[in-house]
Design a protein around this motif. Sequence first.
Motif, short mmCIF file in Angstrom:
data_model
loop_
_atom_site.label_atom_id
_atom_site.label_comp_id
_atom_site.label_asym_id
_atom_site.label_seq_id
_atom_site.Cartn_x
_atom_site.Cartn_y
_atom_site.Cartn_z
N HIS A 192 17.49 43.73 89.92
CA HIS A 192 18.58 43.75 90.91
C HIS A 192 18.56 42.46 91.73
O HIS A 192 19.61 41.85 91.97
CB HIS A 192 18.43 44.97 91.82
CG HIS A 192 19.54 45.11 92.83
ND1 HIS A 192 19.56 44.40 94.02
CD2 HIS A 192 20.66 45.88 92.84
CE1 HIS A 192 20.63 44.72 94.70
NE2 HIS A 192 21.32 45.62 94.01
N ASP A 193 17.38 42.04 92.15
CA ASP A 193 17.25 40.81 92.93
C ASP A 193 17.74 39.61 92.11
O ASP A 193 18.48 38.75 92.62
CB ASP A 193 15.79 40.62 93.33
CG ASP A 193 15.56 39.39 94.19
OD1 ASP A 193 15.77 39.47 95.41
OD2 ASP A 193 15.16 38.33 93.63
N LEU A 194 17.35 39.54 90.85
CA LEU A 194 17.75 38.43 89.99
C LEU A 194 19.26 38.40 89.77
O LEU A 194 19.90 37.34 89.93
CB LEU A 194 17.05 38.54 88.64
CG LEU A 194 17.57 37.59 87.54
CD1 LEU A 194 17.23 36.15 87.88
CD2 LEU A 194 17.00 37.98 86.19
N LEU A 195 19.84 39.52 89.39
CA LEU A 195 21.27 39.53 89.11
C LEU A 195 22.08 39.24 90.37
O LEU A 195 23.10 38.53 90.31
CB LEU A 195 21.67 40.87 88.51
CG LEU A 195 20.99 41.27 87.19
CD1 LEU A 195 21.58 42.58 86.66
CD2 LEU A 195 21.11 40.17 86.14
N THR A 196 21.62 39.76 91.50
CA THR A 196 22.31 39.50 92.77
C THR A 196 22.26 38.01 93.11
O THR A 196 23.28 37.40 93.46
CB THR A 196 21.69 40.32 93.90
OG1 THR A 196 21.79 41.71 93.60
CG2 THR A 196 22.38 40.04 95.23
N ALA A 197 21.08 37.43 93.02
CA ALA A 197 20.92 36.01 93.35
C ALA A 197 21.70 35.12 92.38
O ALA A 197 22.31 34.13 92.80
CB ALA A 197 19.44 35.64 93.35
N THR A 198 21.67 35.46 91.10
CA THR A 198 22.38 34.65 90.12
C THR A 198 23.89 34.71 90.36
O THR A 198 24.59 33.69 90.24
CB THR A 198 22.04 35.11 88.69
OG1 THR A 198 20.62 35.10 88.52
CG2 THR A 198 22.66 34.20 87.66
N PHE A 237 8.78 46.16 96.26
CA PHE A 237 9.32 44.79 96.10
C PHE A 237 10.64 44.64 96.87
O PHE A 237 10.91 43.58 97.44
CB PHE A 237 9.54 44.49 94.61
CG PHE A 237 10.19 43.16 94.35
CD1 PHE A 237 9.42 42.03 94.11
CD2 PHE A 237 11.58 43.02 94.35
CE1 PHE A 237 10.01 40.79 93.87
CE2 PHE A 237 12.18 41.79 94.12
CZ PHE A 237 11.39 40.67 93.88
N ALA A 238 11.46 45.66 96.87
CA ALA A 238 12.76 45.59 97.54
C ALA A 238 12.62 45.38 99.04
O ALA A 238 13.56 44.92 99.70
CB ALA A 238 13.56 46.85 97.27
N LEU A 239 11.45 45.71 99.59
CA LEU A 239 11.18 45.47 101.00
C LEU A 239 10.67 44.05 101.22
O LEU A 239 11.11 43.34 102.13
CB LEU A 239 10.15 46.48 101.51
CG LEU A 239 9.67 46.34 102.95
CD1 LEU A 239 10.83 46.55 103.92
CD2 LEU A 239 8.55 47.35 103.24
N ARG A 254 15.08 41.87 99.31
CA ARG A 254 15.90 42.04 100.52
C ARG A 254 16.82 43.25 100.46
O ARG A 254 17.75 43.36 101.24
CB ARG A 254 16.69 40.77 100.80
CG ARG A 254 17.44 40.23 99.57
CD ARG A 254 18.09 38.88 99.83
NE ARG A 254 18.51 38.26 98.59
CZ ARG A 254 19.72 37.74 98.37
NH1 ARG A 254 20.63 37.78 99.32
NH2 ARG A 254 20.00 37.16 97.22
N GLN A 255 16.56 44.16 99.50
CA GLN A 255 17.41 45.35 99.41
C GLN A 255 17.20 46.30 100.58
O GLN A 255 18.13 46.98 101.00
CB GLN A 255 17.11 46.11 98.11
CG GLN A 255 17.73 45.53 96.86
CD GLN A 255 17.28 46.33 95.64
OE1 GLN A 255 16.23 46.04 95.07
NE2 GLN A 255 18.06 47.32 95.26
N ARG A 270 17.63 38.38 105.54
CA ARG A 270 18.86 39.18 105.50
C ARG A 270 19.98 38.51 106.29
O ARG A 270 20.83 39.17 106.89
CB ARG A 270 18.59 40.59 106.01
CG ARG A 270 17.67 41.38 105.09
CD ARG A 270 17.48 42.82 105.53
NE ARG A 270 18.72 43.56 105.58
CZ ARG A 270 19.31 44.13 104.52
NH1 ARG A 270 18.73 44.05 103.34
NH2 ARG A 270 20.45 44.78 104.65
N ALA A 271 19.99 37.17 106.29
CA ALA A 271 21.06 36.36 106.87
C ALA A 271 21.15 36.49 108.40
O ALA A 271 22.20 36.20 108.98
CB ALA A 271 22.40 36.69 106.23
#
Length: 775
Positions: A515-521, A578-580, A584-585, A672-673
């Motif tokens: 999820h992190d990879l696809l979101t960042a890409t 990892f999401a924590l 950044r999920q 988280r911006a």
Amino acid sequence: MARWTLWYDTPAADWEREALPIGNGTLGAMVFGGVARERIQFNEKSLWTGGPGGPGSAPYDSGNWREPRPGALAAVQRLIDEHGAAAPEDVAARLGQPRSRYGAYQPFGDLWLEIPGAPESPDSYRRLLEIRKGVALVKYTAQGVRHRREFFASYPDRVIVGRFDAAPGTVGFTLRHTSPRPGDHHVTAHDGRLTIRGALEDNGLRFEAQVRVMADGGTVTSGEDGTLTVTGAHSAWFVLAAGTDYADTHPHYRGEDPHRTVTGTVDAAADRGYLTLLSRHVRDHRALFDRTALDLGGRTPPRTPTDRQRAAYTGGESPADRALEELFFDYGRYLLIASSRPGAPLPANLQGIWNDSVRPAWSADYHTNINLQMAYWPAHALHLAETAEPLHRFITALRAPGRITAREMFGARGWVVHNETNAYGFTGVHDWSTAFWFPEAAAWLVHHLYEHYRFTLDTGFLRDTAYPAMREAAAFWLDTLRPDPRDGTLVVSPGYSPEHGDFTAGPAMSQQIVHDLLTATLEAARTLGDDPALQAGLRRALDALDPGLRIGSWGQLQEWKADLDDPADTHRHASHLFALHPGRQIAPDGPWAGAAAVSLDARGDGGTGWSRAWKVNFWARLRDGDRAHRLLAGQLTDSTLPNLWDTHPPFQIDGNFGAAAGIAQMLLQSHRAVLDVLPALPRRWPDGAVRGLRAHGDLTVDITWREGRARTLTVAAGHDGPVRIRSDLFARPYTAHDDTTGRETAVRDDPGSGDACTVTLAARGGRTYRFTARD
């Protein structure tokens, strides 16, 4: 003693626990501080066995299957579909293989300096490491004469340097070299130069080191036995350079013979002279080290050596404890500077750059299921972005062998690497059942490339380095994700949650990393305006992807897609979070945060050094500063050696880096911006200051606080754009100034945050903004 000093009142007797490290990113050394005999154990980062080459050696396969395995992967997937899980031993028997020619990181050897007439028990003995200067020292008095030695590893001049100083005419020693591999090299001494030259028997890798010795007012004699002897000098010093013919190019991993480079490096350094070398080194080192400073109100007891200070640590209750915490933070920064610099042939490994064994634990390699990544967590947050350059190059170099593994093992596009890798592009598998399968590693590695962009906003780096690797890693998962027959969501199968349990489909960590990879890409593609069709494919995959987030029967964040978690499980890995962090999920005030805390509570505060360090970061992300500090205190008490190296056991440097990053997370977060100021400040740090932290958006931040509340906040912007800031400072009367223009500046409340403490600053690149509480 200065606050940036580790010091001891006896020589080191043990390499792992007591010797003191110096390094320049490529060369590393351990200083023992013996009086009658000094030992300098040294390394060159590319001296690795294994890989291609060597007379009569078996072909190097990069860990790819040595014989075809038609249908093996599909068979494991069917097994998981039918039964919900598969035993690690069964999967390893089908998909794994014995590791061949993997190799290990090697010591280059030892320099021994025998000092005639040295006393057994000198007066006023001190052994020190001044981490702000990057200099190790040994000082003592014998028969009224003060003796002083200095050692450092210079990045500007690519050498290790040592100097011996005492009364005029009294300095003398004999220098020799030994190696734990006596049969693969020869040593010669001529005209004040010691040359160590050879080739590893294992793979034919050529290596060379040279040492030049210079004496002021004395003589240097070259012995036929390969020794250099100084007599009757006022002072004497040496320079050491080393190299190999390693190159990070697939498939041969060989470059030029090191002789010319090593000779030129040694001679250039010798011609500069000792004081010039020292000045260039200190200036270079401090240019990095001095960017960041932390003040927790600590006071170092002037009569307490570091080993006894650590033994007396009580968990942060006293100024002396806070001084040790400050030192531990700064030591993590020092170790990263020493073990990873631009141009180094490889990134920091499990032991950074230091190793004294031909068979080091875990080969002193690159474990990619947490350890290599943790080593670089401090790089950007602690204003040391340059230190990540060897990691970026390493990731890029893995793509070529990783494409072969993706094609041959998975029939997929893109590139992949598994649980651990070496200097020679090992991207395949071995057969250790609980630690051989981790195709998510490439996705986690490119997270670091995207982080470099998020911290720097360098679109050139994003376009030329990060995005190509991210796009290829994403292509692998677009080809290999498969629908879960139970609910139709896209899952990783087979998946394995490090380093325990069964193989399943869609374990939480696997899903979260993808999820992190696809979101960042997708974000990167939009930033660069690349390939609308790819963007649409990434969006479709994300919409169908199981996110790896669900709450189980006892309130925990599930580690597996099925509710298999045992509340009595205290395994050192907490990978399903990892999401924590570093993902950044999970927001600290979102629906998954409470479940993450339940899981962390169940795992407990124990574990190995790196495990505790990761938990520091977890609890900081949950804004629980007291719990994060408790983990930090446990790491210092139970997982830190007398020389402040982290221990698994044995020594692993990732815990040092993870702890330094965790302290930064306690003081500032931006993933988280939102610039989140003092999000996890523990009660035991009521007053303090930090300077030079970095945040996403090319921001540099200074903070002071009193009685647990922010007093001043300074934000230096590198780019134009809005900056959202969360701080309790904005809930009280405050002033806001543009320090660049000397005028007041305006901020606006952020109505979308739902938080009265969040404002938005319209920042201009090159300007510095200062906020000051008026109460």
